[in-house]
Design an enzyme around this catalytic site. Structure first.
Site, short mmCIF file in Angstrom:
data_model
loop_
_atom_site.label_atom_id
_atom_site.label_comp_id
_atom_site.label_asym_id
_atom_site.label_seq_id
_atom_site.Cartn_x
_atom_site.Cartn_y
_atom_site.Cartn_z
N GLU A 27 62.56 -4.72 37.18
CA GLU A 27 61.55 -5.22 36.60
C GLU A 27 61.46 -5.38 35.84
O GLU A 27 62.87 -6.06 35.11
CB GLU A 27 60.20 -3.20 36.14
N ASN A 72 54.61 -1.42 35.23
CA ASN A 72 54.05 -1.75 33.86
C ASN A 72 53.66 -3.53 34.14
O ASN A 72 52.25 -4.01 33.37
CB ASN A 72 54.55 -0.88 33.21
N ASN A 172 50.30 -1.68 40.24
CA ASN A 172 51.42 -0.37 39.75
C ASN A 172 49.88 1.30 38.74
O ASN A 172 49.52 0.40 38.74
CB ASN A 172 52.74 -0.45 39.53
N GLU A 173 50.90 1.99 39.27
CA GLU A 173 50.22 3.30 38.41
C GLU A 173 48.40 2.73 37.41
O GLU A 173 48.65 3.34 36.61
CB GLU A 173 51.33 3.52 37.01
N TYR A 244 59.63 11.38 37.18
CA TYR A 244 60.59 11.29 36.22
C TYR A 244 60.26 12.50 35.81
O TYR A 244 60.00 12.94 35.01
CB TYR A 244 60.18 9.93 35.20
N GLU A 292 58.27 5.18 42.60
CA GLU A 292 59.45 5.35 41.62
C GLU A 292 59.79 6.77 41.20
O GLU A 292 58.71 7.92 41.38
CB GLU A 292 58.66 5.12 39.98
N GLN A 350 65.19 2.36 37.48
CA GLN A 350 65.64 1.13 38.33
C GLN A 350 66.85 0.36 38.64
O GLN A 350 68.16 1.91 38.76
CB GLN A 350 64.78 0.08 37.02
O1 AHR Z 1 60.26 1.81 35.29
C1 AHR Z 1 59.68 2.36 34.39
C2 AHR Z 1 58.26 2.02 33.93
O2 AHR Z 1 57.82 3.88 34.80
C3 AHR Z 1 57.13 1.44 35.08
O3 AHR Z 1 57.11 0.16 34.30
C4 AHR Z 1 56.03 2.71 35.57
O4 AHR Z 1 55.63 1.71 36.79
C5 AHR Z 1 56.49 3.32 35.09
O5 AHR Z 1 55.32 4.18 33.92
#
Ligand code: AHR
Length: 497
Positions: A27, A72, A172-173, A244, A292, A350
């Site tokens: 990213e 993002n 994305n999201e 996450y 992700e 990432q």
């Molecule tokens: O990977 C970091 C961020 O986490 C990404 O930009 C977003 O898609 C997610 O919230």
């Protein structure tokens, strides 16, 4: 002492190993692109400004696909800013990370980097501030061979051959209120459907990913997937999941069991997708792109906040992973593999510097974080079919998930490269003896048994001590019957021929 058992039987197949399980993510965020993959002037930089040390580590990591350019970031991105002569490219405010984007790297550079790294590019389009027309323009620029203004522009910019990008994320999201251009499920579902329909008019064989939930704890989780898929079911191939995990309040036991949430996430999304499919009387199955996933100390990032002065490539989200992070990470990877029948693509978020397995110093060294090793070993040794492994394991009590097995495991089997078991011992303080029934495999020979462990579960790799945490041979293995002792807080790989 506790004791665990499992059986390896090649007859019990989940699905072929999908190479796309070993995807990652680049990213425009912090130092992932600038001083990560790209740093002209670095001692190892090639003629295109790409760091050779990072390219080498990317190949060693065994990466299959790389998602780009966000995240993002993509929800405010104008892809045209990143093409043509670099000196003419605009500098823009990046609202997502409160940084200045110089646009020195764009789609053409990224695809060039992918070819050098031997990875498949996976592109996200901006459905935050933009829509169908801009997605179509990018698709035409990237993939159309020649003879139109946009495809000829790509050729004029030095890319004679089409980029041939097969996988595309539709935004994305979009469920997250933090996302630029955040939408309700119905608003997003309609836009994603019409974008997908138009993109398929250009190329019906594209593989398209609709945005699912940005975590299983989102208030709209479940209903978001249902509404989005009601609009997009026939037009997309995948629904995305993002997750996450971090250790909170010193609760190591729950942290090591984080894959319990990932398992719940996956099974809930599959149930939701199949429910929508049943209502639509469709035989098609929607798969999951878990695009992700990682350990991320998001609370530290939230405490620090975004930069105030719009810096270029600031150090953001630079988590330094310890052993317990790597073991938790290995558990997540095991869960992805165990669900290979429906999770057919995934992207570790990432690749470099930003919550990443590879770290770099600007102008200096690059090294492997602890999380590098489970990923690299699984990518290298998972081959053939994923086997259904049902461990008989002692349980332990966690604050967040209740009783959880100490052992988490998966295996793969290939007639040519043999059988590999990937196993995590979640116990914080005790080794776990594991007995493996291999009778269905015929006679087996132990090719290699390694373990990633350390007496200090919070030990890390650094530029000065890059191999503190690295897989080492496990001497506690007996061949017949096959027994192995898994150290406390450990990631283990046992390869059999
Ligand atoms: O990977 C970091 C961020 O986490 C990404 O930009 C977003 O898609 C997610 O919230």
């Amino acid at each position: 002492m506790h004791q665990a058992k499992l059986t390896l039987d090649p007859a019990f197949k989940v699905a072929p190993v999908s190479r796309r399980t070993f995807g990652t993510f680049v990213e425009h965020l912090g130092r992932c692109v600038y001083t990560g993959i790209y740093e002209p002037g670095h001692p190892t930089a090639d003629a295109d400004g790409f760091r050779r040390d990072v390219l080498d580590l990317t190949r060693e990591l065994g990466v299959s696909t790389v998602r780009y350019p966000g995240g993002n970031f993509v929800s405010g991105y104008r892809w045209e800013d990143g093409i043509g002569p670099v000196a003419d490219r605009p500098r823009r405010l990046d609202l997502a990370w409160h940084s200045t984007e110089t646009n020195e790297v764009g789609v053409d550079e990224f695809v060039r980097w992918c070819r050098k790294a031997g990875v498949e590019p996976m592109m996200a389009v901006n459905l935050g501030t933009r829509g169908i027309a801009e997605a179509l323009d990018l698709l035409e620029y990237a993939n159309h061979p020649s003879g139109t203004t946009l495809s000829d522009l790509r050729i004029a910019n030095g890319a004679k051959e089409p980029h041939d990008i097969r996988m595309w994320c539709l935004g994305n999201e979009m469920d997250g209120p933090w996302q630029t251009g955040h939408k309700t499920a119905r608003e997003y579902g309609r836009l994603a459907a019409e974008t997908a329909r138009a993109m398929r008019m250009v190329d019906p064989k594209l593989e398209l990913v609709a945005c699912g939930s940005s975590s299983s704890s989102m208030p709209t989780f479940g209903s978001w997937e249902a509404e989005v898929l009601e609009e997009t079911y026939d037009l997309v191939d995948y629904i995305s999941c993002h997750a996450y995990y971090e250790e909170k309040d010193g609760d190591l036991g729950s942290f090591l069991a984080s894959s319990t949430d990932m398992e719940y996430f996956i099974s809930s999304v599959i149930a939701t997708a199949d429910h929508v499919g049943a209502r639509l009387k469709s035989r098609k199955k929607i798969n999951i792109s878990f695009d992700e996933w990682n350990v991320w100390y998001i609370s530290r990032f939230q405490d620090a906040g975004t930069p105030q002065d719009w810096p270029v490539a600031p150090p953001l989200l630079e988590d330094h992973y310890h052993l317990a992070d790597a073991v938790t990470f290995g558990g997540l990877l095991i869960t992805l593999l165990r669900n290979s029948d429906r999770v057919t693509a995934a992207s570790l978020a990432q690749l470099v510097n930003v919550i990443a397995p590879i770290m770099t110093e600007p102008g200096g060294r690059a090294w492997r974080q602890t999380t590098f090793h489970p990923f690299a070993q699984a990518s290298r040794h998972a081959a053939g079919d994923v086997l259904r492994v049902e461990p008989d394991s002692p349980l332990y009590e966690t604050k967040v998930y209740g009783e959880v097995p100490l052992l988490h495991a998966v295996a793969t089997h290939s007639a040519t490269s043999g059988t590999t078991l990937f196993a995590v011992n979640r116990s914080a303080d005790e080794p776990l003896p594991l007995e493996i029934d291999t009778r269905a495999l015929g006679g087996v020979r132990i090719v290699e048994a390694t373990t990633l462990t350390d007496p200090d579960v919070y030990a890390r790799n650094t530029a000065d001590d890059p191999a503190r945490i690295t897989p080492r041979p496990n001497a506690d293995v007996e061949p017949d019957p096959l027994r192995v002792l898994l150290p406390p807080v450990s990631w283990n790989v046992i390869r059999l021929a």
